[in-house]
Design a protein around this motif. Sequence first.
Motif: not given
Length: 388
Positions: A171-183, A201-203
């Motif tokens: 499973v490949r998962f991408f997070i934009y804003g990784a250092s935000t509180s939600v991220g 998982v590939q994060l």
Amino acid sequence: MRALILNSELQTATVQRVSAPRPGPGEVLIRVHSIALNPVDALYVAHPLGATGRIVGSDFSGTVVEVAHDPASPTDLAPSQRVAGFLQGACSINPRPGAFAEYLVCPTDLVWRVPDAVSFSEAAAVSLCALTAAQAVFYRLGLSAPFSWDTSSGDQREEVAHGDAAAAGLVRFFIYGASTSVGLYAAQLVRRAAEASGREVQLIGAASKARFNMLRAAPYAYDALVDYRDPDWPSQVREMAGGEGVDFGYDCISEGSTVEKVTGTLREGGKVAVVRSREGRAWAAENLATEPIYGAVWEGLGADVQYYGNMLVRASREARTFAVAFYRWLSDGGQLEANPVRRMPGGLDQVVSDGFALLGSGLVGNRDGNRSEEWMRPISAEKLVYDI
């Protein structure tokens, strides 16, 4: 008690003395020890929705003073227990209670027990942002959760079917804003999803290079990172994801062109969740291959929430059930590390002049930090917390 009270005419809030609340059946009275600031708190003071006299603020932690038991909603809460949770403050047109006060009342099933090893300051920074991330990762995108919740109410939307929505395998998962509180919470919850499903998982994340070392380390453990300032980051993400794109994207900023770019990292059939709706006009994108999934954290309150014009978050029994299950998981030792916090001086009296000034009253990209005090440095990978 002292509380931070909205003045909608002057578009500010001031500390005033008001009557302390009393808990009704199924509610708990809490002595507040710490509060954490969220952008919506500042936004809806500068651009008021509510009427003058509302208590503002969302995130809190404290100790139980009194429990008003309801036979229909049994609880094991008792006086002196350490708890945390969130309220809505002045973030709606319809009246809702707020958290920035010395005392508050909250439904017994929407608080979680704080472990002794977690400080009140740390606990205050968890509830709203962690639930926002959990709603996206588990409830909207459909990854396997490390807890279960009742899906029998019938109001669950098709695109957020319970269970892991990805095909078998990596499973490949991408997070934009990784250092935000939600991220920061989202990354941890993706890891918990991998453990719950047994899948690899590939994060992949997008953040400032200054935060790469932090994000590579536990508890986030990113496999790959891109610099959000690099205009070519979407193609870099697709290349990191084997050339076909990611299965899931989560845009924790959702401003300007970010939604379009994050959607462009998806493989065919992939899904993306956002933290702002189209109606909010923080972003605009046409002809997207997949429509972003949006939902407000306030759904977890299980009540109608009215915004400007016809914007309405409908009460959802299932979203409330999910929030209750998530907080129960936290109470039972759910593996989630609190975000880094910046303890701000001055208590309630300095929330508006300092905390709201740092958060700004609009988009993340428009924040300004021109003050010279050490605690007024620009926000990055931290939650602003005040002790009450």
